[in-house]
Design a protein around this motif. Structure first.
Motif, short mmCIF file in Angstrom:
data_model
loop_
_atom_site.label_atom_id
_atom_site.label_comp_id
_atom_site.label_asym_id
_atom_site.label_seq_id
_atom_site.Cartn_x
_atom_site.Cartn_y
_atom_site.Cartn_z
N ILE A 1 39.91 43.17 27.85
CA ILE A 1 39.27 43.29 26.54
C ILE A 1 38.22 44.41 26.56
CG2 ILE A 1 37.81 42.10 24.88
CD1 ILE A 1 39.24 39.56 25.51
N PHE A 2 37.45 44.46 27.64
CA PHE A 2 36.44 45.53 27.73
C PHE A 2 37.07 46.91 27.80
CE2 PHE A 2 33.05 42.52 29.24
CZ PHE A 2 32.24 42.78 28.17
N SER A 3 38.23 47.01 28.45
CA SER A 3 38.85 48.33 28.56
C SER A 3 39.26 48.85 27.20
CB SER A 3 40.05 48.28 29.49
OG SER A 3 41.19 47.84 28.79
N VAL A 4 39.63 47.96 26.27
CA VAL A 4 39.96 48.44 24.92
C VAL A 4 38.69 48.62 24.08
CG1 VAL A 4 41.19 47.86 22.82
CG2 VAL A 4 42.24 47.46 24.99
N TRP A 5 37.73 47.73 24.27
CA TRP A 5 36.53 47.73 23.42
C TRP A 5 35.67 48.97 23.70
CZ3 TRP A 5 32.45 43.24 23.61
CH2 TRP A 5 31.63 43.34 22.48
N MET A 6 35.43 49.26 24.97
CA MET A 6 34.56 50.39 25.31
C MET A 6 35.34 51.68 25.49
SD MET A 6 31.81 48.45 27.70
CE MET A 6 32.44 49.09 29.16
N ASP A 7 36.69 51.61 25.30
CA ASP A 7 37.54 52.80 25.35
C ASP A 7 37.46 53.50 26.71
OD1 ASP A 7 39.47 54.34 24.44
OD2 ASP A 7 38.27 55.54 23.07
N GLU A 8 37.45 52.68 27.76
CA GLU A 8 37.45 53.24 29.11
C GLU A 8 38.83 53.01 29.72
OE1 GLU A 8 34.93 54.72 30.36
OE2 GLU A 8 33.09 53.95 29.43
N ASN A 9 39.48 54.08 30.19
CA ASN A 9 40.84 53.93 30.67
C ASN A 9 40.91 53.28 32.04
OD1 ASN A 9 41.67 55.21 28.40
ND2 ASN A 9 41.71 57.23 29.33
N TYR A 10 39.88 53.53 32.85
CA TYR A 10 40.02 53.10 34.25
C TYR A 10 39.92 51.60 34.39
CZ TYR A 10 34.93 52.90 34.10
OH TYR A 10 33.65 52.61 33.77
N LEU A 11 39.40 50.89 33.37
CA LEU A 11 39.29 49.43 33.51
C LEU A 11 40.66 48.76 33.54
CD1 LEU A 11 36.18 48.60 31.37
CD2 LEU A 11 36.47 48.38 33.78
N ALA A 12 41.70 49.42 32.96
CA ALA A 12 43.05 48.85 33.06
C ALA A 12 43.53 48.88 34.51
CB ALA A 12 44.00 49.64 32.17
N ASP A 13 43.19 49.95 35.23
CA ASP A 13 43.52 49.99 36.67
C ASP A 13 42.79 48.90 37.42
OD1 ASP A 13 44.91 52.16 35.95
OD2 ASP A 13 43.41 53.61 36.60
N VAL A 14 41.51 48.68 37.03
CA VAL A 14 40.74 47.61 37.67
C VAL A 14 41.44 46.27 37.46
CG1 VAL A 14 38.54 46.41 37.64
CG2 VAL A 14 38.59 48.86 37.49
N CYS A 15 42.00 46.06 36.25
CA CYS A 15 42.75 44.82 35.97
C CYS A 15 43.90 44.64 36.94
CB CYS A 15 43.34 44.87 34.57
SG CYS A 15 42.24 44.38 33.31
N LEU A 16 44.70 45.69 37.12
CA LEU A 16 45.87 45.57 38.00
C LEU A 16 45.45 45.24 39.42
CD1 LEU A 16 48.37 48.38 37.03
CD2 LEU A 16 48.86 46.02 37.48
N ILE A 17 44.44 45.97 39.93
CA ILE A 17 44.01 45.73 41.31
C ILE A 17 43.42 44.33 41.45
CG2 ILE A 17 42.57 46.61 43.16
CD1 ILE A 17 44.77 48.45 42.44
N TYR A 18 42.68 43.90 40.42
CA TYR A 18 42.09 42.56 40.49
C TYR A 18 43.17 41.49 40.52
CZ TYR A 18 38.46 39.12 39.80
OH TYR A 18 37.60 38.08 40.00
N ALA A 19 44.25 41.71 39.73
CA ALA A 19 45.34 40.73 39.74
C ALA A 19 45.97 40.65 41.12
CB ALA A 19 46.39 41.11 38.70
N MET A 20 46.20 41.81 41.74
CA MET A 20 46.81 41.79 43.07
C MET A 20 45.92 41.10 44.09
SD MET A 20 48.40 45.57 43.25
CE MET A 20 49.53 46.11 41.99
N ILE A 21 44.60 41.41 44.06
CA ILE A 21 43.71 40.83 45.07
C ILE A 21 43.55 39.33 44.84
CG2 ILE A 21 41.38 40.90 45.99
CD1 ILE A 21 41.38 43.82 45.60
N SER A 22 43.54 38.90 43.58
CA SER A 22 43.43 37.47 43.28
C SER A 22 44.64 36.71 43.82
CB SER A 22 43.28 37.28 41.78
OG SER A 22 43.57 35.98 41.42
N PHE A 23 45.83 37.29 43.60
CA PHE A 23 47.06 36.67 44.11
C PHE A 23 47.03 36.58 45.63
CE2 PHE A 23 51.40 37.68 45.69
CZ PHE A 23 51.94 36.44 45.50
#
Lengths: 137, 124
Positions: free
Chosen positions: B56-78
């Motif tokens: 949500i923050f990556s769309v709200w603040m218009d920062e592209n790199y937060l989507a990458d943070v999402c992917l990496i966070y999903a992998m590390i959580s798994f």
């Protein structure tokens, strides 16, 4: 202008649906008693909750590289969540030594019985004894 | 155009606030949970909700790199969930074997005679 509002309405509907799924998942995790039931509730948020929230973000953003990355998050989650659920359920099945017991009577009397003992223990519960006594009198 | 921007802001603020409240509730469950698997389930759900907030923050603040943070966070959580499950399965099996070994030692001592058992009674 109306196109923008229609897009907002679709995004808001998806976001609210995803939040409702997450709320019901957290409610179920806090409310159920055994770990396998809790896992059933948590899988709802892992699949449908994240699907609808990220779908609303994709609708807001339109088709671009960002929305592709966000949809990759959904794809990864739908692959990874069943695997982690399987690992957790195997841990639970190995660790819980009272897993085969059924707990129908837990709500009334706090008794957990095994499948073989169930009919005899059901007869021995205090409520039924009282009813029998009443009939005898 | 101003109005629709405000509407998007309200929608995303509401979503982030509700998700923050849900994270607090699942932290409570991860503290209270009677077994280890309840805690792992609650931590997994916290990871899911953190990923949603980051998206949500990556769309709200218009920062592209937060989507990458999402992917990496999903992998590390798994990865964290899988490693925790493996570790606690190993811990449980080790404790079980240790209990079985202690039982075998006690059986041996009781078979060897009365003197050993008397010594054992004195010790505790």
């Amino acid at each position: 202008m109306t196109g923008a509002w229609i897009r907002f309405a679709a995004a808001a509907a998806c976001m609210i649906l995803g939040l409702v799924f997450m709320i019901s998942a957290v409610f179920g995790v806090n409310r159920f008693r055994h770990a396998l039931n809790r896992m059933h509730a948590a899988a709802l948020g892992d699949t449908l909750g994240i699907l609808f929230v990220i779908l609303s973000l994709i609708i807001m953003r339109g088709f671009s590289m960002d929305s592709l990355k966000l949809s990759m998050v959904i794809v990864f989650f739908w692959i990874a969540s069943p695997v982690s659920g399987h690992m957790i359920s195997r841990l639970e099945a190995m660790t819980d030594e009272r897993l085969g017991e059924i707990s129908i009577l837990e709500k009334n009397n706090g008794i957990r019985v095994t499948m073989e003992d169930a009919p005899s223990k059901i007869k021995e519960t205090p409520d039924k004894k009282k009813k029998r006594g009443g009939k005898g009198r | 155009m101003e109005l629709i921007q405000q509407a998007y802001d309200v929608l995303m603020t509401t979503g982030v606030l509700i998700l923050a409240a849900l994270i607090i509730l699942s932290i409570i469950r991860s503290i209270l949970g009677p077994g280890i698997s309840d805690r792992i389930i609650a931590v997994n759900m916290i990871g899911t909700m953190v990923i949603m907030i980051t998206a949500i923050f990556s769309v709200w603040m218009d920062e592209n790199y937060l989507a990458d943070v999402c992917l990496i966070y999903a992998m590390i959580s798994f990865l964290g969930v899988v490693v925790l499950c493996k570790v606690y399965t190993g811990v449980y099996l080790q404790r079980k074997h240790m209990k079985a070994d202690l039982g075998a030692i006690e059986d041996n001592l009781s078979k060897q005679g009365v003197e050993m058992s008397e010594e054992k009674e004195v010790q505790p």
